[in-house]
Design an enzyme around this catalytic site. Structure first.
Site, short mmCIF file in Angstrom:
data_model
loop_
_atom_site.label_atom_id
_atom_site.label_comp_id
_atom_site.label_asym_id
_atom_site.label_seq_id
_atom_site.Cartn_x
_atom_site.Cartn_y
_atom_site.Cartn_z
CG ASP A 35 -1.73 1.24 1.37
OD1 ASP A 35 -2.17 1.57 2.48
OD2 ASP A 35 -1.95 1.91 0.33
CB SER A 199 -2.66 14.43 -13.29
OG SER A 199 -3.18 14.21 -14.59
C1 LIG Z 1 -10.43 6.37 -0.66
S1 LIG Z 1 -9.51 5.78 0.65
C2 LIG Z 1 -10.26 4.27 0.78
C3 LIG Z 1 -9.24 3.17 0.62
N1 LIG Z 1 -9.88 1.87 0.68
C4 LIG Z 1 -10.22 1.24 -0.44
O1 LIG Z 1 -10.00 1.66 -1.55
C5 LIG Z 1 -10.84 -0.15 -0.21
C6 LIG Z 1 -9.73 -1.18 -0.42
C7 LIG Z 1 -10.29 -2.54 -0.13
C8 LIG Z 1 -10.28 -3.00 1.15
C9 LIG Z 1 -10.74 -4.28 1.42
C10 LIG Z 1 -11.24 -5.07 0.40
C11 LIG Z 1 -11.27 -4.58 -0.87
C12 LIG Z 1 -10.81 -3.30 -1.15
O2 LIG Z 1 -11.85 -0.39 -1.20
C13 LIG Z 1 -12.90 0.48 -1.21
O3 LIG Z 1 -13.04 1.37 -0.41
N2 LIG Z 1 -13.76 0.26 -2.24
C14 LIG Z 1 -13.70 -0.94 -3.04
C15 LIG Z 1 -15.03 -1.63 -3.00
C16 LIG Z 1 -16.13 -0.67 -3.45
N3 LIG Z 1 -17.42 -1.35 -3.38
C17 LIG Z 1 -16.16 0.56 -2.55
C18 LIG Z 1 -14.82 1.22 -2.57
C19 LIG Z 1 -8.20 3.22 1.71
O4 LIG Z 1 -8.52 3.52 2.85
N4 LIG Z 1 -6.98 2.81 1.29
C20 LIG Z 1 -5.90 2.65 2.25
C21 LIG Z 1 -5.36 1.24 2.22
C22 LIG Z 1 -6.49 0.19 2.35
C23 LIG Z 1 -7.12 0.19 3.73
C24 LIG Z 1 -8.13 -0.92 3.90
C25 LIG Z 1 -7.52 -2.28 3.59
C26 LIG Z 1 -6.87 -2.32 2.23
C27 LIG Z 1 -5.88 -1.18 2.06
C28 LIG Z 1 -4.78 3.62 1.88
O5 LIG Z 1 -4.26 3.31 0.61
C29 LIG Z 1 -5.29 5.03 1.84
O6 LIG Z 1 -5.58 5.35 3.17
C30 LIG Z 1 -6.07 6.59 3.41
C31 LIG Z 1 -6.57 7.40 2.39
C32 LIG Z 1 -7.07 8.65 2.73
N5 LIG Z 1 -7.09 9.07 4.01
C33 LIG Z 1 -6.63 8.28 5.00
C34 LIG Z 1 -6.11 7.02 4.72
#
Ligand SMILES: CSC[C@H](NC(=O)[C@H](Cc1ccccc1)OC(=O)N1CCC(N)CC1)C(=O)N[C@@H](CC1CCCCC1)[C@@H](O)COc1ccncc1
Length: 330
Positions: A35, A199
């Site tokens: 990540d 970008s």
């Molecule tokens: C727009 S930040 C939302 C983002 N998490 C996602 O992208 C998750 C990823 C996921 C998790 C579990 C199963 C499948 C997909 O997936 C969804 O949120 N989605 C996919 C499924 C869909 N139906 C809805 C949207 C996120 O926190 N990433 C962080 C890493 C992430 C955390 C959760 C576990 C996997 C890794 C990170 O890089 C960015 O941290 C921050 C970003 C902004 N400020 C604070 C923190």
């Protein structure tokens, strides 16, 4: 030294991409989500509340002859999707793609939130953001990239994510067989700790490219592409029947819709995301309504070039004294 590790989507929607990581002696192999949007290496473990473990591989420090507790250290992370985890810190040997950090801080979870428990495909995260995002207290612990960068032939790692098939992360080397044309580099602002870049604009389908600065982060840990409202509205205006659904929390359309390509600029280069990548997945299994891979970033507060964008490109994360991102088509 240099190395390479295969990375595979955890499901058919390319929701996340995991890599095998060896921890301890003898090696305990866990599947971690690399990540670039965070900076903690944390794992499900023998210390994780038993009711919060559901099929994940766990790291058991007591079974590793090289594990050491970092006394007094704790950590707690909260992600953009409100998921959380926390625990204590060990150091141990960690190997990724044949490259070993002999004393890597391994953040061992004592508790994880429900969304982690329900995702048996992810045994933890390996953060590759900048140290300022690391949550360890009383002091931040170095990332895996920090620990190996000095031994790498080149201070870089690269991402070659693919739709519905295995790609790779390479360390210490830029493999020119993995992209077409040339790499275009863009400066990175490391405040507050993401791989943040600007970008140079966007294009929707065959419409004229719009030159405009779009600041965002290159984030392998985020599934979708999140951009400013105006861009997202202009995109879905070309998709008949698309709507911004309160029910589903984002832009949806008929799964049978034909979606235009989305182009984003990096300097003078252009990366084309096939429209099919923006047909992310049915809102619920079997539904004929599909959720868009391009969504509005307003509620997040930052634009995120997540996997939907990254899998259309070959990306160099250059951790040299002047961090930068290299982008190429493939
Ligand atoms: C727009 S930040 C939302 C983002 N998490 C996602 O992208 C998750 C990823 C996921 C998790 C579990 C199963 C499948 C997909 O997936 C969804 O949120 N989605 C996919 C499924 C869909 N139906 C809805 C949207 C996120 O926190 N990433 C962080 C890493 C992430 C955390 C959760 C576990 C996997 C890794 C990170 O890089 C960015 O941290 C921050 C970003 C902004 N400020 C604070 C923190």
């Amino acid at each position: 030294t240099s190395g390479s590790v295969a990375t595979s989507p955890i499901d058919s929607s390319d929701d996340a991409y995991s890599i095998p990581v060896s921890i301890g002696t003898p090696a305990q192999v866990l599947n971690l989500d690399l990540d670039t949007g965070s900076s903690d290496l944390w794992v499900f473990s023998s210390l994780t509340t038993a009711s919060e473990v559901n099929g994940q591989n766990i790291y058991t420090p007591s079974k590793s002859s090289t594990s050491k507790l970092v006394s007094g250290a704790t950590w707690k992370v909260k992600y953009g999707d409100e998921s959380t985890s926390s625990g204590v810190v060990y150091t141990d040997k960690v190997t990724v793609g044949g490259i070993t950090a002999s004393s890597q801080a391994v953040e061992v979870a004592k508790t994880v939130s429900a969304s982690f428990t329900s995702n048996s495909d992810i045994d933890g995260l390996i953060g590759m953001g900048f140290d300022s995002l690391n949550s360890a207290k009383p002091s931040a612990v170095p990332t895996f990239f920090d620990n190996i960068i000095g031994n790498l032939d080149s201070p870089v790692f690269t991402a070659d994510l693919k739709h519905n098939k295995a790609g790779s992360y390479d360390f210490g080397v830029i493999d020119s067989s993995k992209y077409t044309g040339s790499l275009t580099y863009v400066a990175v602002d490391t405040d507050p700790g993401y791989w943040k870049f600007t970008s140079s604009g966007y294009g929707i389908g065959s419409a004229a490219f719009k030159s405009t600065s779009v600041v965002g982060i290159a984030d392998t840990g985020t599934t979708l592409l999140y951009l400013d409202t105006a861009i997202v509205k202009a995109y879905y205006a070309t998709v008949s029947g698309a709507s911004n659904s309160a029910t589903y929390g984002g832009w949806v359309f008929k799964c049978s819709a034909t979606l235009p390509n989305f182009v984003f600029g990096v300097g003078s280069a252009k990366i084309t995301i096939p429209g099919s990548y923006i047909n992310y997945s049915p809102v619920t299994t079997g539904s004929s309504t599909c959720f868009g891979g391009l969504q509005d970033s307003t509620d997040i507060g930052i634009n995120i070039f997540g996997d939907v964008a990254l899998k259309a490109a070959f990306v160099v994360f250059d951790g040299s004294d002047t961090p930068r991102l290299g982008w190429a088509s493939k």
